[in-house]
Enzyme design. Structure first.
Site, mmCIF file in Angstrom:
data_model
loop_
_atom_site.group_PDB
_atom_site.id
_atom_site.type_symbol
_atom_site.label_atom_id
_atom_site.label_comp_id
_atom_site.label_asym_id
_atom_site.label_seq_id
_atom_site.Cartn_x
_atom_site.Cartn_y
_atom_site.Cartn_z
ATOM 1 N N HIS A 95 0.838 -1.186 0.000
ATOM 2 C CA HIS A 95 0.000 0.000 0.000
ATOM 3 C C HIS A 95 0.880 1.246 0.000
ATOM 4 O O HIS A 95 1.939 1.266 0.652
ATOM 5 C CB HIS A 95 -0.912 0.026 1.228
ATOM 6 C CG HIS A 95 -1.685 -1.236 1.427
ATOM 7 N ND1 HIS A 95 -2.605 -1.698 0.517
ATOM 8 C CD2 HIS A 95 -1.659 -2.152 2.434
ATOM 9 C CE1 HIS A 95 -3.119 -2.840 0.955
ATOM 10 N NE2 HIS A 95 -2.562 -3.133 2.113
ATOM 11 N N GLU A 115 -1.607 -0.312 8.360
ATOM 12 C CA GLU A 115 -2.558 -1.220 8.997
ATOM 13 C C GLU A 115 -1.863 -2.110 10.010
ATOM 14 O O GLU A 115 -0.639 -2.110 10.139
ATOM 15 C CB GLU A 115 -3.254 -2.074 7.927
ATOM 16 C CG GLU A 115 -2.294 -2.910 7.104
ATOM 17 C CD GLU A 115 -2.954 -3.555 5.893
ATOM 18 O OE1 GLU A 115 -4.187 -3.635 5.837
ATOM 19 O OE2 GLU A 115 -2.216 -3.983 4.991
ATOM 20 N N HIS A 153 3.304 -7.675 1.827
ATOM 21 C CA HIS A 153 2.664 -8.625 2.726
ATOM 22 C C HIS A 153 1.601 -9.428 1.979
ATOM 23 O O HIS A 153 1.147 -9.033 0.898
ATOM 24 C CB HIS A 153 2.014 -7.917 3.922
ATOM 25 C CG HIS A 153 0.979 -6.903 3.535
ATOM 26 N ND1 HIS A 153 1.298 -5.657 3.052
ATOM 27 C CD2 HIS A 153 -0.383 -6.945 3.548
ATOM 28 C CE1 HIS A 153 0.194 -4.973 2.788
ATOM 29 N NE2 HIS A 153 -0.841 -5.744 3.079
ATOM 30 N N ARG A 190 -1.352 -4.827 -6.207
ATOM 31 C CA ARG A 190 -1.023 -6.252 -6.259
ATOM 32 C C ARG A 190 0.291 -6.435 -7.015
ATOM 33 O O ARG A 190 0.453 -5.947 -8.128
ATOM 34 C CB ARG A 190 -2.120 -7.050 -6.974
ATOM 35 C CG ARG A 190 -3.456 -7.084 -6.268
ATOM 36 C CD ARG A 190 -4.377 -8.121 -6.914
ATOM 37 N NE ARG A 190 -5.749 -7.889 -6.532
ATOM 38 C CZ ARG A 190 -6.638 -7.238 -7.275
ATOM 39 N NH1 ARG A 190 -6.284 -6.776 -8.463
ATOM 40 N NH2 ARG A 190 -7.862 -7.054 -6.860
#
Length: 330
Positions: free
Chosen positions: A106, A123, A181, A201
């Site tokens: 991200h 996150e 991740h 992605r």
């Protein structure tokens, strides 16, 4: 509209995914209807076109951002409102992986805003349930330069430089923007994140969907987003103590504490915070009591305590575990 704020619960937003499973229904008892699976349950979302609706009390059916616009600092805290405005700044999810999620990254706020994408996405994951030997990808297993990474991608060797972690219930991972991740199969996590749905992605395990198509990759877009720093460890060590709020993550985007109770009551005083508080139940259930009422919160549910409510009591008849989330915006 009522003018009295109270602790708010929300209707989950359920999403089927190509990699989704059934634990959100079978373990947590959340009914996602006729979906073939449920990869994600969004428990609290301020994403503009996918906002959470209140499920309890006088504001039932109202969207979270409408309440932020109306009550401002009384709901989210003055400093939080000044910084984030009318969009609720935290997204809370439960994710159930029956297969590998894509290897992804991200962007941070600076890159996302430069590309017109709003917020970046930092996150954290808390492992709510994991089958034996289940694993996930967290970061790289070696120091790489951007040029070395590019050569790895050109030669289709990405899997050889990924760091795999075997996980169990209770494990915690902080995932700052830029860290590669991927959640692995047979794992259910609670995710706390910035309000953002921007994902690049990098690799999707050569997966083909029901229509015979591969999902889109974002390799050029991801290159600028990646952070190649190699930390000493990826997993966060959390003390196993009862009846205390134990610090887990302290970032500029959110603060998260873990709290375990064997039963009984715990008084909480949030008067020193200029922020809302989210309590997310991960095990068991608890009753939240405040001056004007009570609310029951089960595993897989969360409750939003407005900034103006400072004194609450958490009561549990048996063992329960919860995450305590707020923002330090000063």
């Amino acid at each position: 509209m009522s003018t009295v704020l109270y602790p708010l619960k929300f209707k989950p937003i359920f999403k089927d995914k190509i990699w989704g499973g059934r634990k959100i229904k079978e373990v947590l008892g959340l009914d996602y209807g006729n979906l073939p699976n449920c990869g994600e349950a969004w428990l609290l979302s301020g994403i503009w076109n996918e906002q959470s609706e209140v499920a309890n009390g006088d504001f039932e059916g109202d969207e979270i951002n409408d309440l932020v616009e109306t009550f401002m600092g009384d709901l989210v805290g003055d400093a939080v409102f000044d910084k984030y405005g009318e969009q609720f700044p935290i997204l809370v999810k439960v994710i159930d992986a029956n297969d590998w999620l894509s290897v992804q990254v991200h962007p941070d706020d600076e890159l996302a805003q430069k590309r017109g994408l709003g917020n970046g996405k930092t996150e954290m994951w808390y492992v709510m349930q994991a089958d034996k030997d289940a694993k996930l990808v967290m970061g790289f297993n070696q120091q790489l330069t951007r040029m070395e990474y590019a050569k790895v991608m050109e030669s289709s060797r990405l899997q050889s430089v990924l760091n795999y972690e075997v996980v169990k219930e209770g494990d915690v991972f902080f995932i700052p923007a830029g860290r590669v991740h991927a959640l692995g199969p047979d794992i259910m996590v609670a995710e706390i994140q910035q309000t953002s749905d921007v994902t690049y992605r990098i690799y999707d395990w050569d997966r083909i969907d029901a229509a015979g198509m591969r999902r889109e990759l974002h390799i050029p877009q991801s290159l600028e987003a990646l952070d190649f720093n190699l930390p000493e460890q990826y997993k966060i060590d959390v003390p196993d103590e009862m009846n205390h709020s134990l610090p887990v993550v302290d970032s500029q985007f959110f603060v998260t504490n873990m709290l375990q109770m064997e039963g009984g009551e715990m008084e909480k005083d949030y008067s020193n915070l200029d922020s809302f508080v989210i309590l997310l139940c991960t095990n068991g259930k608890f009753e939240l009591k405040w001056e004007n009422g009570t609310e029951c919160v089960n595993a897989g549910e969360c409750v939003l305590i407005p900034n103006i409510i400072n004194q609450v009591t958490i009561r549990a008849e048996q063992y329960c575990k919860l995450m305590e989330v707020y923002i330090n915006a000063e």
